[in-house]
Design an enzyme around this catalytic site. Structure first.
Site, PDB file in Angstrom:
ATOM      1  N   MET A  77      61.600  34.555  11.287  1.00 15.63           N
ATOM      2  CA  MET A  77      60.539  33.587  11.555  1.00 15.63           C
ATOM      3  C   MET A  77      59.510  34.151  12.536  1.00 15.63           C
ATOM      4  O   MET A  77      59.697  35.195  13.157  1.00 15.63           O
ATOM      5  CB  MET A  77      61.141  32.299  12.110  1.00 15.63           C
ATOM      6  CG  MET A  77      62.090  31.607  11.135  1.00 15.63           C
ATOM      7  SD  MET A  77      62.783  30.072  11.780  1.00 15.63           S
ATOM      8  CE  MET A  77      61.314  29.022  11.832  1.00 15.63           C
ATOM      9  N   HIS A  78      58.404  33.420  12.660  1.00 12.63           N
ATOM     10  CA  HIS A  78      57.410  33.565  13.734  1.00 12.63           C
ATOM     11  C   HIS A  78      56.471  34.769  13.621  1.00 12.63           C
ATOM     12  O   HIS A  78      55.479  34.830  14.339  1.00 12.63           O
ATOM     13  CB  HIS A  78      58.074  33.632  15.115  1.00 12.63           C
ATOM     14  CG  HIS A  78      59.118  32.601  15.376  1.00 12.63           C
ATOM     15  ND1 HIS A  78      58.901  31.256  15.183  1.00 12.63           N
ATOM     16  CD2 HIS A  78      60.400  32.713  15.805  1.00 12.63           C
ATOM     17  CE1 HIS A  78      59.995  30.584  15.500  1.00 12.63           C
ATOM     18  NE2 HIS A  78      60.925  31.445  15.868  1.00 12.63           N
ATOM     19  N   ASP A 233      64.898  32.056   8.214  1.00 15.30           N
ATOM     20  CA  ASP A 233      66.250  32.600   8.100  1.00 15.30           C
ATOM     21  C   ASP A 233      67.339  31.625   8.513  1.00 15.30           C
ATOM     22  O   ASP A 233      68.391  31.538   7.868  1.00 15.30           O
ATOM     23  CB  ASP A 233      66.375  33.919   8.863  1.00 15.30           C
ATOM     24  CG  ASP A 233      65.873  33.846  10.302  1.00 15.30           C
ATOM     25  OD1 ASP A 233      65.457  32.759  10.770  1.00 15.30           O
ATOM     26  OD2 ASP A 233      65.883  34.898  10.972  1.00 15.30           O
TER      27      ASP A 233
END
Length: 479
Positions: A77-78, A233
């Site tokens: 992520m991110h 995830d």
């Protein structure tokens, strides 16, 4: 059959499962990160495409990919993947553990509108502060941004030609109204962006495009294969372990560490530094306590002493009470509960008797205590966890799992049939997108065995955690 692709930090994993959700093939391609400056952590998105080509070739040697009916995506992520109007990447992707934008994150978080809309602290690892850093430090790149994509969604763009994300992954950008499950126009405007620079949003179990003909032909798939919305995830791992109702959760021992709890309601508590994100299924959310160094901490220590991480844990023998050495695993800052990007690790209480095994135990215990901080933070928000399944590479260590069960005072289950993490969850989402079925396809897997807490050592681990908290309180202004 259904294909799941999980774009992780250290590698891209793929699984193919049949309609009964039995895994028929799997493959992994390694990935590396670049750290050009302290606090920076980047990857070249071209490497993700090369890894995908590698796993598809390996899968094709194991099974007939012509039987694949849908593809699901999971990913770290991110990450800020900045793409221009031609679809070209403008700079290396800044990853989830890149903390260079701590000042931008603090400035955003100081404005109450961000927590009010997102339900979360604006952490330095989130996407929005990274783009703010680019806006300040590389304005010529910011001016060329056509679309901001998360890592797995850049992979989707290559697979399908469509710029699409899902609710769970988008929750970690700090631009999503997590309760309303939609982009916030106000927060995008505050970042100098607009909705037309963001991917379209779908639920993780919905179709989000079709595989490009050229790739289908090259890999031996049928043309028109559906690609599902997929998930970040951790939400994908939640689908994989069947954590889709309140009280169900998992503990992930990967590069970072996650304590995950599914929720049937939106109940944010930003002050706790607990993440409140959309789940990969409609009408579901999840909470997470997140630590930034989990197996990363053990790998660091293994490199320090010139040993193999698996070998270090294999030689420890029976679980022992925490000893004198004490490890704070904040090698690159920490999220839950401290929200401290500047925190750094410490190995304390060393003596003449401290050998490599004692250091290994201290590192494992320090990560366990960080997870205990997460559990306490989740409980303070009113969240309950009735069951935990362990996933991730660290779950291969029985010593570590027993230490975790004892530190948390909770039994930890291991699924039968191997890893049921992000790639398996992505394959389940592919099946949902193809068949139109939802949570009924995300049941809890069969449990191979349960690791109970060591009742004779629970009190000793409780005392060790108190020492750990006191050490951080005493040192937080110096590490």
């Amino acid at each position: 059959m259904y294909l799941g692709l999980d774009l992780g930090t250290s590698g891209l994993k793929a699984v193919v499962m049949d309609g009964a959700q039995a895994v028929q093939a799997s493959a992994v391609a390694p990935l590396s990160v670049q750290r050009p400056h302290p606090g920076w952590c980047e990857q070249n998105p071209a490497d993700w495409l090369g890894a995908t080509e590698a796993v598809m070739a390996e899968l094709g040697a194991q099974v007939d990919l012509g039987a694949v009916e849908a593809i699901g995506l999971s990913g770290q992520m991110h990450g800020a993947t900045l793409v221009d109007a031609a679809g070209d990447v403008l700079r290396p992707c800044m990853l989830w553990n890149d903390t260079r934008s701590h000042a931008e994150a603090a400035a955003m978080d100081a404005d109450p509108i961000w927590r009010a809309i997102t339900g979360n602290i604006v952490f330095p690892g989130f996407t929005a502060p990274k783009v703010a850093w680019v806006r300040t430090h590389a304005p010529e790149i910011f001016a060329r941004i056509d679309t901001v994509l998360l890592p797995k969604d850049y992979l989707r763009l290559w697979l399908t030609g469509a710029a699409v994300s899902d609710m769970s992954d988008a929750s970690g950008t700090a631009w999503l109204d997590v309760g309303a499950r939609d982009w916030s126009d106000d927060l995008l405007a505050a970042s100098g962006l607009s909705r037309d620079r963001m991917p379209l949003l779908v639920e993780g179990s919905d179709p989000a495009g079709r595989l490009r003909d050229a790739l289908a032909d090259r890999w031996g798939l049928r043309r028109g294969v559906v690609v599902a919305g997929g998930a970040g995830d951790n939400a994908a791992a939640g689908i994989g372990v069947g954590a889709v109702a309140s009280g169900q959760g998992f503990i992930s021992l990967g590069t970072s560490g996650v304590l995950f709890a599914a929720s049937d309601a939106y109940r944010p508590d930003p002050a706790s530094a607990v993440h409140m994100f959309c789940h990969a299924l409609p009408g579901m959310w999840h909470q997470m306590g997140v630590i930034l160094s989990c197996t990363d901490a053990l790998n660091w220590y293994a490199g320090l002493v010139g040993a193999d991480a698996a070998g270090l844990t294999a030689g420890l023998g029976p679980l022992q009470a925490p000893g004198a050495p004490l490890f704070l695993p904040y090698l690159g800052g920490e999220r839950t509960p401290h929200n401290d990007a500047a925190a750094r690790g410490a190995l304390l209480g060393l003596g003449h008797a401290t050998d490599r095994a004692a250091g290994t135990r201290a590192v494992l215990e320090g990560v366990c205590f960080a997870f205990r901080d997460c559990l306490d933070a989740l409980r303070d928000t009113g969240t309950r966890i009735d069951s935990l399944i362990a996933v991730g590479g660290g779950s291969r260590s029985d010593y570590w799992l027993e230490a975790l069960a004892t530190a948390l005072d909770l039994p930890i289950d291991l699924a039968a049939g191997g890893d049921v993490g992000g790639a398996f969850g992505a394959a389940r989402l592919a099946q949902m997108a193809k068949t139109g079925q939802g949570a009924t396809l995300a049941g809890r897997p069969a449990i191979a065995r349960t690791i109970p807490p060591r009742r004779d050592l629970v009190a000793a681990f409780h005392t060790g955690h108190a020492r750990y908290r006191a050490a951080y309180a005493a040192l937080k202004d110096t590490i």
